[in-house]
Each structure stands twice: as C-alpha cells, then as structure tokens.
Design an enzyme around this catalytic site. Structure first.
Site, PDB file in Angstrom:
ATOM      1  N   ARG A  19      41.915  62.337  23.930  1.00 50.45           N
ATOM      2  CA  ARG A  19      42.171  61.809  25.273  1.00 50.45           C
ATOM      3  C   ARG A  19      41.281  60.595  25.499  1.00 50.45           C
ATOM      4  O   ARG A  19      40.063  60.671  25.348  1.00 50.45           O
ATOM      5  CB  ARG A  19      41.876  62.865  26.331  1.00 50.45           C
ATOM      6  CG  ARG A  19      42.836  64.055  26.274  1.00 50.45           C
ATOM      7  CD  ARG A  19      42.734  64.889  27.537  1.00 50.45           C
ATOM      8  NE  ARG A  19      43.495  66.129  27.446  1.00 50.45           N
ATOM      9  CZ  ARG A  19      44.794  66.241  27.713  1.00 50.45           C
ATOM     10  NH1 ARG A  19      45.491  65.173  28.080  1.00 50.45           N
ATOM     11  NH2 ARG A  19      45.398  67.402  27.614  1.00 50.45           N
ATOM     12  N   ASP A  36      54.450  69.543  29.241  1.00 54.79           N
ATOM     13  CA  ASP A  36      54.596  69.675  30.700  1.00 54.79           C
ATOM     14  C   ASP A  36      55.945  69.164  31.212  1.00 54.79           C
ATOM     15  O   ASP A  36      56.319  69.453  32.351  1.00 54.79           O
ATOM     16  CB  ASP A  36      53.479  68.889  31.411  1.00 54.79           C
ATOM     17  CG  ASP A  36      52.106  69.468  31.130  1.00 54.79           C
ATOM     18  OD1 ASP A  36      52.024  70.666  30.817  1.00 54.79           O
ATOM     19  OD2 ASP A  36      51.116  68.721  31.216  1.00 54.79           O
ATOM     20  N   ARG A  91      52.100  98.375  35.949  1.00 54.14           N
ATOM     21  CA  ARG A  91      51.053  97.512  36.503  1.00 54.14           C
ATOM     22  C   ARG A  91      51.607  96.184  36.989  1.00 54.14           C
ATOM     23  O   ARG A  91      52.717  95.788  36.620  1.00 54.14           O
ATOM     24  CB  ARG A  91      50.053  97.170  35.405  1.00 54.14           C
ATOM     25  CG  ARG A  91      49.042  98.224  35.133  1.00 54.14           C
ATOM     26  CD  ARG A  91      48.253  97.804  33.915  1.00 54.14           C
ATOM     27  NE  ARG A  91      47.114  98.671  33.685  1.00 54.14           N
ATOM     28  CZ  ARG A  91      46.516  98.788  32.516  1.00 54.14           C
ATOM     29  NH1 ARG A  91      46.951  98.101  31.483  1.00 54.14           N
ATOM     30  NH2 ARG A  91      45.476  99.585  32.378  1.00 54.14           N
ATOM     31  N   GLU A 104      48.848  76.897  35.820  1.00 58.37           N
ATOM     32  CA  GLU A 104      47.406  76.610  35.914  1.00 58.37           C
ATOM     33  C   GLU A 104      47.043  75.940  37.229  1.00 58.37           C
ATOM     34  O   GLU A 104      45.971  76.139  37.769  1.00 58.37           O
ATOM     35  CB  GLU A 104      47.021  75.587  34.827  1.00 58.37           C
ATOM     36  CG  GLU A 104      46.855  76.079  33.441  1.00 58.37           C
ATOM     37  CD  GLU A 104      46.646  74.883  32.513  1.00 58.37           C
ATOM     38  OE1 GLU A 104      45.728  74.962  31.698  1.00 58.37           O
ATOM     39  OE2 GLU A 104      47.380  73.877  32.607  1.00 58.37           O
ATOM     40  N   ARG A 157      50.832  74.994  22.978  1.00 62.24           N
ATOM     41  CA  ARG A 157      51.012  73.671  22.365  1.00 62.24           C
ATOM     42  C   ARG A 157      51.059  73.765  20.846  1.00 62.24           C
ATOM     43  O   ARG A 157      51.224  72.745  20.170  1.00 62.24           O
ATOM     44  CB  ARG A 157      49.838  72.760  22.741  1.00 62.24           C
ATOM     45  CG  ARG A 157      49.812  72.380  24.169  1.00 62.24           C
ATOM     46  CD  ARG A 157      49.089  71.092  24.441  1.00 62.24           C
ATOM     47  NE  ARG A 157      47.896  70.811  23.694  1.00 62.24           N
ATOM     48  CZ  ARG A 157      46.733  70.412  24.247  1.00 62.24           C
ATOM     49  NH1 ARG A 157      46.634  70.311  25.557  1.00 62.24           N
ATOM     50  NH2 ARG A 157      45.716  70.105  23.512  1.00 62.24           N
TER      51      ARG A 157
HETATM   52  O1  F6P Z   1      49.020  67.759  28.854  1.00 64.25           O
HETATM   53  C1  F6P Z   1      49.373  68.951  28.284  1.00 64.25           C
HETATM   54  C2  F6P Z   1      48.400  70.041  28.634  1.00 64.25           C
HETATM   55  O2  F6P Z   1      48.579  71.052  27.669  1.00 64.25           O
HETATM   56  C3  F6P Z   1      48.520  70.623  30.035  1.00 64.25           C
HETATM   57  O3  F6P Z   1      49.593  71.487  30.225  1.00 64.25           O
HETATM   58  C4  F6P Z   1      47.188  71.302  30.179  1.00 64.25           C
HETATM   59  O4  F6P Z   1      46.892  71.466  31.538  1.00 64.25           O
HETATM   60  C5  F6P Z   1      46.265  70.351  29.495  1.00 64.25           C
HETATM   61  O5  F6P Z   1      47.056  69.638  28.560  1.00 64.25           O
HETATM   62  C6  F6P Z   1      45.113  70.979  28.770  1.00 64.25           C
HETATM   63  O6  F6P Z   1      44.297  69.972  28.296  1.00 64.25           O
HETATM   64  P1  F6P Z   1      43.161  70.129  27.201  1.00 64.25           P
HETATM   65  O7  F6P Z   1      43.829  70.342  25.889  1.00 64.25           O
HETATM   66  O8  F6P Z   1      42.426  68.849  27.260  1.00 64.25           O
HETATM   67  O9  F6P Z   1      42.351  71.321  27.588  1.00 64.25           O
END
Ligand code: F6P
Length: 357
Positions: free
Chosen positions: A74, A136, A171, A231, A284
């Site tokens: 990133r 996403d 549950r 989230e 992912r």
């Molecule tokens: O951008 C994709 C994503 O997987 C989101 O769904 C998630 O909130 C975020 O990246 C998590 O980011 P990282 O891998 O930096 O923890």
C-alpha cells in the site's frame, strides 16, 4: 516493439496473475516484440526503480495462482506527493523511472487508492492503462471487479461452515466479512450463505432491531441465527457521531472489531452468548474461482488490445455485460457503494433478511 511496465498495488486479491497473464498473452499473441518491466511491490517498485525483466514464459502457469507474482504494497495516495524519509519526490521519481526505461505505457492493477495515483500519473503525462482489482467490488465505473467473486466464495464457505455448528448448538453466530466502507461482499456472501441478518456500512443498524429479529426467529422455532457483519458496519448511534468522535471511539479499541461490540451488546441486553468468527484475509487468498479466471483474462485481453491500439488513460471495466473502457479521470476518487434502495437489498428484505434498519 512495446515496452510495458506493470505493477500490482494495494491489498492483493485472487486473479491478479490471471489478469496480467491476459495482458501479456494478448501482446505476445500479436507477434509484437514486447519488453515487460515488472515493478516489485506496487508503486514502491516504480518509485525506487525495483523491477524484474519478464518474458511471456513468466506468465505461463499462473492463471490459477492466487496472490501476485510481482508482490504488492500500500502506497497511500494521501501522502504520494509528500517527499519520502530521504526527501525524494516520489511522483518525480516514478516519472523519471518511466522515462529512463523508455516505457510506452504502465499497466496498473489496483483498487480505489491505486486508481487515484494512476490518474495522477496520467495527469503528469504518463501513458496508463488500469485493471480493476479488489475483493470489495467498490470501484466506480465497473459493475464488477476481479477478486470479488472468489472472495464471495470464501466468505460463503465460512458462513456455510458456521451454519452447521450453529444449528447443532442453537446459537447466535456472527461472521465478520471484509469491507470497511462498502458492503457488497457481505451482502452477497450473506445472501449466498443464507444469513438471517446482514449489517453493512451503508445501512446503519439499530441493535434493538437486530435483537428483535433473533427473538422473532426463536419464537418461530429456529434454534439459531446467523449474522453477516461487514468490517465497517456501523450502528445508528455511531453514524450520528462526528467523524472525529467516531474515530476517537474506534481508537479506544474497546473491542477488536465491530462484531465483538455487537456480540457484547446482544449479551448485555439479552443474556445470549454470541460467537464471532472472522475469516479475515483468507477472503483474499487462494486460487481464483473460475468466474474470476475468465473475467480477469477478458479484462487483461482488452487491456492488451488498448495498448496495441495506443489508447491510454483508461480503466478496463465491465458495464451491462460488456467490457468497456472508462476514462481514468471518471474513476479516480469515487466509490461504488450499496444503495439502501438497491434492488438486491429490496429482494433480500423480501426474503426476510434483516438489515437492522
Ligand atoms: O481492499 C481490500 C481489503 O481486503 C478490504 O476488504 C479490507 O478492509 C482491507 O483490504 C484490509 O487491508 P489490509 O490487508 O491492509 O489489512
């Protein structure tokens, strides 16, 4: 002869390799002489000149492989125009490396932040073609992003597994699905997994409505309830807070994530113990599903064609069942969110799914 720079930026996802393979196969298939510069770990590779020379062979056998052969990282757009810790102008460095290698174009695979930087590079005069990756599915200008369907599969599998144990034990279970700002993944996995309650960032929830749904199910003889929570799901009270106060609340880290807060509020209000499952980054990971393999290959092929035609400044997207080219300036900086009035939300409600609103 074409000289192509390629990079994958931001959180990875399934089918990044399939998409890059699609681009390269198309160029090679055209009998063009191509030089491929694979920049490592996203924009970092372009900034610091870290690259690997690749050939068509490097893209062989990667259609089904998860992750990215180039690595990713990133590089936030927010600070892209600030100098790095050694005073280096990052944008200038990217331009210089592009020109030094005499590239014809950059192929950039990424999500929202990546597209803002890609558009900046376009404004700075570089030839750029982008491909929409993210689990996403929140990129503006395309109905679908690659990675999304694979992640829906993983999140759905998690909900399916929880379903059987929830049924045995009678549950309430929460499954937390990725998506900080948008709820596409939670909505689709939730519906696919038969969740009873789906909470997404775009529809702030009322905890009492959530509890009402759980109690209604029990009254009707159901022994368990499955809640799919994004989230970034947010309560009505929190949605009414100022951005600053909400950030302060999150920073207090009272709960590891919103799901634990919801679980605790249900416990406090009703005495019911709620279990939380967070599949996290598994969503992912792994091999792309067949849909994503085909979809990413198609996008890659069309990106290859744009390069052969010398058409730059576009994201290759998907609209109304057609592959389209969308100007980068239209994509950058916009999110494709779930509208609370979307027909999929209405249909989910017809099925009895509660959104907590
Ligand atoms: O951008 C994709 C994503 O997987 C989101 O769904 C998630 O909130 C975020 O990246 C998590 O980011 P990282 O891998 O930096 O923890």
């Amino acid at each position: 002869m074409k000289r192509i720079g390629m990079l994958t930026s931001g959180g990875d996802c399934q089918a990044l390799n399939a998409a890059m393979r699609g681009v390269v196969k198309t160029l090679v298939n055209d009998k063009q002489k191509v030089e491929i510069y694979g920049f490592l770990d996203g924009y970092k590779g372009l900034i610091y000149g870290n690259f690997r020379m690749l050939t068509g062979n490097d893209f062989s056998g990667i259609l089904t492989k998860g992750g990215t052969i180039l690595g990713s990282s990133r590089t936030p757009f927010k600070t892209i125009q600030d100098p790095d810790e050694n005073g280096l102008d990052k944008v200038e460095a990217m331009k210089q490396n592009y020109h030094k290698l005499q590239l014809d174009c950059l192929v950039i695979l990424g999500g929202n932040g990546t597209h803002k930087t890609a558009n900046l590079l376009r404004q700075e005069g570089l030839n750029v073609v982008t491909l929409p990756k993210t689990i996403d599915n929140d990129l503006w200008g395309t109905d679908m992003t690659f990675g999304f369907q694979s992640a829906v599969n993983v999140a759905t599998d998690a909900i399916d597994c929880i379903h059987t144990t929830a049924a045995s034990h009678g549950r309430v279970f929460i499954v937390e699905v990725m998506g900080h700002k948008v709820g596409w993944l939670t909505l689709n996995a939730g519906m696919a997994g038969g969740a009873d309650i789906i909470l997404i960032p775009e529809i702030p929830y009322d905890i009492d409505k959530v509890i009402e749904k759980i109690e209604e199910r029990e009254k009707n003889g159901s022994r368990f309830t499955i809640v799919a929570v994004a989230e970034g799901a947010i309560s009505k009270e929190d949605a009414a807070l100022s951005k600053k106060d909400y950030k302060k609340k999150l920073a207090s880290k009272k709960y590891p994530s919103v799901s634990y807060e919801i679980a605790d509020r249900i416990l406090q209000k009703t005495g019911r113990e709620v279990r939380v499952t967070v599949p996290g980054h598994t969503q992912r990971g792994g091999s792309p599903c067949p849909y994503d393999r085909v979809f990413a290959s198609r996008l890659g092929a069309e990106a290859g064609k744009l390069i052969l035609d010398g058409q730059y400044g576009f994201m290759v997207g998907y609209k109304n069942r057609e592959i389209v080219k969308v100007p980068l300036e239209d994509v950058a900086g916009k999110l494709k969110m779930v509208s609370p009035d979307a027909s999929i939300v209405k249909e989910a409600k017809l099925l009895g799914i509660c959104f907590g609103d």
